[in-house]
Structure formats: structure tokens, C-alpha cells
Design a protein around this motif. Structure first.
Motif, short mmCIF file in Angstrom:
data_model
loop_
_atom_site.label_atom_id
_atom_site.label_comp_id
_atom_site.label_asym_id
_atom_site.label_seq_id
_atom_site.Cartn_x
_atom_site.Cartn_y
_atom_site.Cartn_z
N GLU A 74 0.87 -1.18 0.00
CA GLU A 74 0.00 0.00 0.00
C GLU A 74 0.90 1.23 0.00
OE1 GLU A 74 -3.54 0.00 0.37
OE2 GLU A 74 -3.45 -2.17 0.11
N THR A 83 -3.07 3.43 -2.30
CA THR A 83 -3.21 2.70 -3.54
C THR A 83 -2.29 1.50 -3.49
OG1 THR A 83 -1.55 4.16 -4.50
CG2 THR A 83 -3.85 4.64 -5.03
N LYS A 84 -2.75 0.41 -4.09
CA LYS A 84 -1.91 -0.78 -4.15
C LYS A 84 -0.86 -0.55 -5.23
CE LYS A 84 -3.44 -5.27 -2.55
NZ LYS A 84 -2.64 -5.08 -1.35
N ARG A 85 0.38 -0.70 -4.86
CA ARG A 85 1.46 -0.57 -5.82
C ARG A 85 2.19 -1.90 -5.84
NH1 ARG A 85 2.90 4.99 -5.38
NH2 ARG A 85 4.55 4.88 -6.93
#
Length: 147
Positions: A74, A83-85
């Protein structure tokens, strides 16, 4: 100093699948006969980081490997929701207990592998499980993350 170790074609081919196709969660490489970097094993997309660590641990205290892992985390940009990275990390795993000759071979061949696999997000060196721990990796990734 070039060690003369070659990177097998399969390594570069499968790298494309983890990078673009998200086919694997991780791929582990080893040096075969002190000549070639080959694929040792891989983990499906549903594998987790612990599965990868368990695999490294199962090799025993004197085995070195390279591990390519698609690390998801995250990341909060300022003023935005988390946001998921994901970031591809390439790890050189050389336990302190491995033989010095083997550690030197893996260390000196790491550049050949780096040059073959373009677009890696982070290079990690780990000599024990604490250095390979997920929170340690995350810290290393975030210390260079562009927000």
C-alpha cells in the motif's frame, strides 16, 4: 570483474511474463555448474511473500540464490487514498553460513543478472531472514519510492 557466468535465455523469457503478464509472484534462480544462471523454481500469482521465504529457508543454510519477487504494498500519496502498488525486487540471497566461494560466485554474477533483467524496481541483498523480512523490504522500497 566478470565471472563468466551466463544468464540462460529462459531467465529473460520468464522475466517478461512476471513483468508484463503477471504470470508469477516470484521466480528463484540458481547458478548451475558455476556457468549459467537458470530458473530454480517459481511461485504462482497467489503465492505470498512467506511462501518465497519458506522456499529460501528450505534450501538449507549454505545455499545461495537470486530471487525475483513482485512485491505488492500500500502506498499513500499525499492527500490521496492508499493505492496498491507493486515493485519488482531482485534479491541476492547469500546466507552468512554459505561457503565463501559460493558467496563470491553469486556476488560477482549479480551484475550479469541485473543487466539481463531491465526495469527492476529495487535490488536487495540479504544474508539472513531478518534482512529478507517483508517489513525490511518494504522499508527499502519506500525509502526510494517516488510519491
Amino acid at each position: 570483474m566478470a565471472s563468466g557466468v551466463q544468464v540462460a535465455d529462459e531467465v529473460v523469457e520468464e522475466y517478461k511474463f512476471i513483468k508484463k503478464g503477471k504470470k508469477y509472484r516470484y521466480i528463484v534462480f540458481h547458478i548451475k555448474d558455476e556457468k549459467k544462471i537458470c530458473i530454480d523454481s517459481s511461485g504462482d500469482r497467489d503465492a505470498c511473500y512467506q511462501d518465497y521465504l519458506d522456499h529460501l529457508a528450505s534450501l538449507g543454510p549454505d545455499e545461495c540464490r537470486y530471487g525475483l519477487y513482485d512485491f505488492e504494498f500500500e502506498h499513500a500519496c499525499e492527500g490521496a487514498a492508499d493505492t496498491k502498488r507493486s515493485k519488482l525486487i531482485l534479491m541476492i540471497w547469500c546466507p552468512d553460513t554459505a561457503k565463501i566461494k559460493k558467496k563470491m560466485l553469486y556476488s560477482s554474477s549479480f551484475d550479469a543478472l541485473k543487466h539481463s533483467l531491465e526495469g527492476i524496481g529495487k535490488y536487495i541483498q540479504a544474508t539472513d531472514m531478518s534482512e529478507a523480512a517483508p517489513e525490511c523490504i518494504l522499508e527499502k522500497i519506500k525509502s526510494t519510492a517516488r510519491s
